[in-house]
Structure formats: structure tokens, C-alpha cells
Design an enzyme around this catalytic site. Structure first.
Site, short mmCIF file in Angstrom:
data_model
loop_
_atom_site.label_atom_id
_atom_site.label_comp_id
_atom_site.label_asym_id
_atom_site.label_seq_id
_atom_site.Cartn_x
_atom_site.Cartn_y
_atom_site.Cartn_z
N HIS A 70 1.34 -0.81 0.06
CA HIS A 70 -0.10 -0.09 -0.28
C HIS A 70 0.77 0.98 -0.02
O HIS A 70 0.58 2.18 -0.76
CB HIS A 70 -0.99 -0.22 1.72
CG HIS A 70 -1.58 0.97 1.37
ND1 HIS A 70 -1.68 1.98 2.21
CD2 HIS A 70 -3.15 1.88 0.25
CE1 HIS A 70 -3.03 3.28 2.53
NE2 HIS A 70 -3.93 3.22 1.31
N CYS B 278 0.41 0.58 9.49
CA CYS B 278 0.17 2.33 8.97
C CYS B 278 -1.92 1.98 9.02
O CYS B 278 -2.14 3.11 8.85
CB CYS B 278 1.07 2.35 8.00
SG CYS B 278 2.76 2.02 8.49
N HIS B 279 -2.48 0.94 7.71
CA HIS B 279 -3.22 1.39 6.90
C HIS B 279 -4.11 0.27 7.05
O HIS B 279 -5.61 0.13 6.78
CB HIS B 279 -3.11 1.74 6.18
CG HIS B 279 -2.31 3.18 5.65
ND1 HIS B 279 -1.32 3.03 5.61
CD2 HIS B 279 -2.75 4.58 6.22
CE1 HIS B 279 -0.73 4.55 5.59
NE2 HIS B 279 -2.17 5.38 5.52
N GLY B 280 -3.92 -0.33 8.14
CA GLY B 280 -4.56 -1.78 8.51
C GLY B 280 -4.90 -2.86 7.30
O GLY B 280 -6.01 -3.81 7.48
#
Length: 177
Positions: free
Chosen positions: A117, A141-143
Site C-alpha cells: 500500500h 499503518c493502514h490496516g
């Protein structure tokens, strides 16, 4: 004055001038081209050799390849069965475990430890780290959630964890790169 057979003075000067220009051109181009070659420290980091004999089934280790983390995981038969049970067509980035490992060594999975990502380092390689909903890796960081085969299962990451070029140099050693 009558023309003479053989090489005239003007022909000799032309040949000498073109030859000198060619040698000068080569003398200029060789350093320009050779400076574009990678330096010795870069060549030294172009491959990483890793002893995998100490990795127990179900464990993973972190290594460094080209200044980026690499995860090497020794999959258990249960993890292999769970990865094979997932229909490939249901995955965002369809790849089977067989496509992500070397033939005859489907228990050893080598992936880059960089989330696809935004480049964070996922958790799950070290003991006690959050492995996410699918028992593989979790990017804090963003799952993004990856399964034990390093395939994206949930979250914003668009593709699976990358599998670098690698080969087995012996039963217990791999060469990445």
C-alpha cells in the site's frame, strides 16, 4: 603532376585524422560508460545468503535484502492446508501458495517485508507480533491483513507481498537476489 598509384599524402592525413578522432572518442566514452556501472558496495548488497536451518515450522525470520526487510517463513502443514483451501478466484491479487514458493519447498515462503500500500513494514514475522485476522502479516499503518502465504486479504493494499527472486543453494541455505 600525374596521379600516383597507392596512398597519397592527402589520403594519409584523412586516415590519420579519422583514426585520431576515433581513439579520442573511445577515450572519452569509456570513462563515461564505466562510471554508470554499480559500485562494489552496491554489488555486495545485490544478493543476500540466508541460513534457514534454525527456522522451526510456524516461525518466520526477518532479513535484509537491498536495504529492505525480507520475511522468510517456514509454514506448518496446517498453514499450507489453510492457504490451499482459499479459492484463488476470491483473492484480490489471485495467486496460489504453489505460485509463491519453489517447487518441492512449499513450506518455505520468502516475501519482501514491505506493505504494497504505502511501504510500511508489516508485523507478524517476530514472535508475539500481531499477525492479523488471517494469521499471516498485519500492516499497522493502514490496516492491511495478509494471510500466511503473504496474500492480501483485507485492507487498502492492492497486491500481495512481493516474492523476490531467490533460489536454494543447499537444503538449508537460500540466496535472495
Amino acid at each position: 603532376m600525374a596521379t600516383q598509384d597507392g596512398v597519397r599524402r592527402r589520403d594519409f592525413i584523412n586516415i590519420a585524422a579519422v583514426s585520431a578522432a576515433g581513439v579520442g572518442g573511445l577515450a572519452t566514452l569509456v570513462p563515461l560508460i564505466s562510471q554508470m556501472a554499480p559500485s562494489k558496495d552496491v554489488l555486495a548488497e545485490s544478493t543476500t545468503e540466508l541460513d534457514i536451518s534454525a527456522i522451526e515450522p510456524g516461525q518466520a525470520v526477518k532479513a535484509v535484502f537491498r536495504k529492505q526487510p525480507v520475511f522468510v517463513r517456514n509454514l506448518t502443514p496446517q498453514e499450507i492446508a489453510a492457504a490451499d483451501a482459499v479459492p484463488v478466484s476470491s483473492l484480490r491479487d489471485p495467486q496460489s501458495l504453489e505460485e509463491r514458493t519453489k517447487e518441492g519447498r512449499s513450506n518455505i515462503l520468502v516475501t519482501m517485508g514491505v506493505c504494497t500500500h504505502l511501504g510500511c513494514v508489516p508485523l507478524g514475522a517476530a514472535e508475539g507480533e500481531n499477525k492479523g485476522e488471517f494469521g499471516g502479516y498485519f500492516c499497522p499503518c493502514h490496516g492491511s491483513h495478509y494471510d500466511t502465504a503473504g496474500r492480501i486479504r483485507k485492507g487498502p493494499a492492492p497486491t500481495n507481498l512481493l516474492v523476490p527472486e531467490y533460489e536454494f543453494t543447499s537444503d538449508t541455505t537460500i540466496l535472495i537476489g
